[in-house]
Design a protein around this motif. Structure first.
Motif, PDB file in Angstrom:
ATOM      1  N   ARG A 144       3.073 -35.122  15.703  1.00 26.00           N
ATOM      2  CA  ARG A 144       2.360 -35.037  14.426  1.00 26.00           C
ATOM      3  C   ARG A 144       1.533 -33.771  14.322  1.00 26.00           C
ATOM      4  O   ARG A 144       0.838 -33.383  15.267  1.00 26.00           O
ATOM      5  CB  ARG A 144       1.422 -36.233  14.256  1.00 26.00           C
ATOM      6  CG  ARG A 144       2.019 -37.583  14.531  1.00 26.00           C
ATOM      7  CD  ARG A 144       3.073 -38.063  13.609  1.00 26.00           C
ATOM      8  NE  ARG A 144       2.596 -38.194  12.251  1.00 26.00           N
ATOM      9  CZ  ARG A 144       3.395 -38.322  11.216  1.00 26.00           C
ATOM     10  NH1 ARG A 144       4.694 -38.312  11.378  1.00 26.00           N
ATOM     11  NH2 ARG A 144       2.919 -38.439  10.005  1.00 26.00           N
ATOM     12  N   VAL A 145       1.549 -33.162  13.142  1.00 28.44           N
ATOM     13  CA  VAL A 145       0.787 -31.950  12.849  1.00 28.44           C
ATOM     14  C   VAL A 145      -0.382 -32.293  11.936  1.00 28.44           C
ATOM     15  O   VAL A 145      -0.215 -33.033  10.951  1.00 28.44           O
ATOM     16  CB  VAL A 145       1.682 -30.903  12.161  1.00 28.44           C
ATOM     17  CG1 VAL A 145       0.859 -29.697  11.698  1.00 28.44           C
ATOM     18  CG2 VAL A 145       2.803 -30.452  13.078  1.00 28.44           C
ATOM     19  N   THR A 146      -1.558 -31.746  12.259  1.00 25.06           N
ATOM     20  CA  THR A 146      -2.721 -31.852  11.386  1.00 25.06           C
ATOM     21  C   THR A 146      -3.242 -30.447  11.174  1.00 25.06           C
ATOM     22  O   THR A 146      -3.495 -29.723  12.147  1.00 25.06           O
ATOM     23  CB  THR A 146      -3.833 -32.723  12.025  1.00 25.06           C
ATOM     24  OG1 THR A 146      -3.290 -34.001  12.327  1.00 25.06           O
ATOM     25  CG2 THR A 146      -5.012 -32.868  11.083  1.00 25.06           C
ATOM     26  N   ALA A 174       2.024 -39.323  20.440  1.00 20.99           N
ATOM     27  CA  ALA A 174       1.526 -40.625  20.877  1.00 20.99           C
ATOM     28  C   ALA A 174      -0.008 -40.663  20.845  1.00 20.99           C
ATOM     29  O   ALA A 174      -0.641 -41.209  21.745  1.00 20.99           O
ATOM     30  CB  ALA A 174       2.056 -40.955  22.268  1.00 20.99           C
ATOM     31  N   GLY A 175      -0.584 -40.019  19.832  1.00 17.93           N
ATOM     32  CA  GLY A 175      -2.033 -40.039  19.666  1.00 17.93           C
ATOM     33  C   GLY A 175      -2.797 -39.060  20.529  1.00 17.93           C
ATOM     34  O   GLY A 175      -3.994 -38.886  20.367  1.00 17.93           O
ATOM     35  N   GLU A 176      -2.135 -38.413  21.459  1.00 18.98           N
ATOM     36  CA  GLU A 176      -2.792 -37.478  22.366  1.00 18.98           C
ATOM     37  C   GLU A 176      -2.566 -36.037  21.909  1.00 18.98           C
ATOM     38  O   GLU A 176      -1.427 -35.636  21.688  1.00 18.98           O
ATOM     39  CB  GLU A 176      -2.251 -37.634  23.795  1.00 18.98           C
ATOM     40  CG  GLU A 176      -2.547 -38.976  24.420  1.00 18.98           C
ATOM     41  CD  GLU A 176      -4.030 -39.204  24.631  1.00 18.98           C
ATOM     42  OE1 GLU A 176      -4.739 -38.261  25.030  1.00 18.98           O
ATOM     43  OE2 GLU A 176      -4.483 -40.334  24.362  1.00 18.98           O
TER      44      GLU A 176
END
Length: 162
Positions: free
Chosen positions: A157-159, A47-49
């Motif tokens: 999400r993975v970056t 959630a963006g965090e």
């Protein structure tokens, strides 16, 4: 003889110190020092965090992926190993000769986590295989318990940056 103004010397010293403060940090600890692999930083966010940030070794050849974390006796919580595949993969991971319990998160081509698992050490030839239910392009291994402690789950999400 060259005369230099004290103010110029002080100004130069301040500029040098400021440049050093903004220089990139040196590489952190690596999980498997016996492997000379590229390194990077991996972040998982939901959630963006941001939920987790790891300094990782990057295993992207068949040989480095097969070696992985075998033989590693301990690993700091802020490091891990990322496994990259050139195309979607469906193979599983096993813990043959891996001495520490590990968490693993698998992600797809869009960077979304598709599955997670906790893997236990195994020293026999009949080790369990940990395989996600769908194809993936990358995975990351870290100390067991970090996924639960940070609340990482499918859909996060993975970056990965080098």
């Amino acid at each position: 003889m060259i005369f230099v103004n004290k103010r110029v010397i002080v100004l130069l010293a301040v500029l040098v110190l400021a440049a050093c403060a903004h220089a990139p940090a040196t590489a952190g600890p690596v999980p498997n020092p016996s492997l000379d692999l590229p390194q990077g930083n991996l972040t998982v966010a939901g959630a963006g965090e941001p939920k987790l940030s790891l300094h990782v070794q990057i295993a992207e050849t068949t040989q480095s992926r097969e070696q992985g974390l075998m033989g590693v006796k301990k690993m700091p919580d802020q490091v891990g190993m990322a496994f990259l595949f050139g195309e979607p993969a469906t193979t599983g991971f096993w813990m043959k000769d891996t001495l520490i319990p590990l968490d693993i998160a698998f992600w797809d081509g869009k960077g979304g986590i598709v599955a997670t698992s906790t893997m236990t050490p195994c020293t026999t030839d009949s080790c369990p295989v940990y395989q996600p239910p769908t194809s993936y392009v990358g995975s990351v291994e870290m100390n067991a318990g970090l996924l639960a402690a940070t609340g990482i789950k499918a859909g996060d999400r993975v970056t990965l940056t080098r």
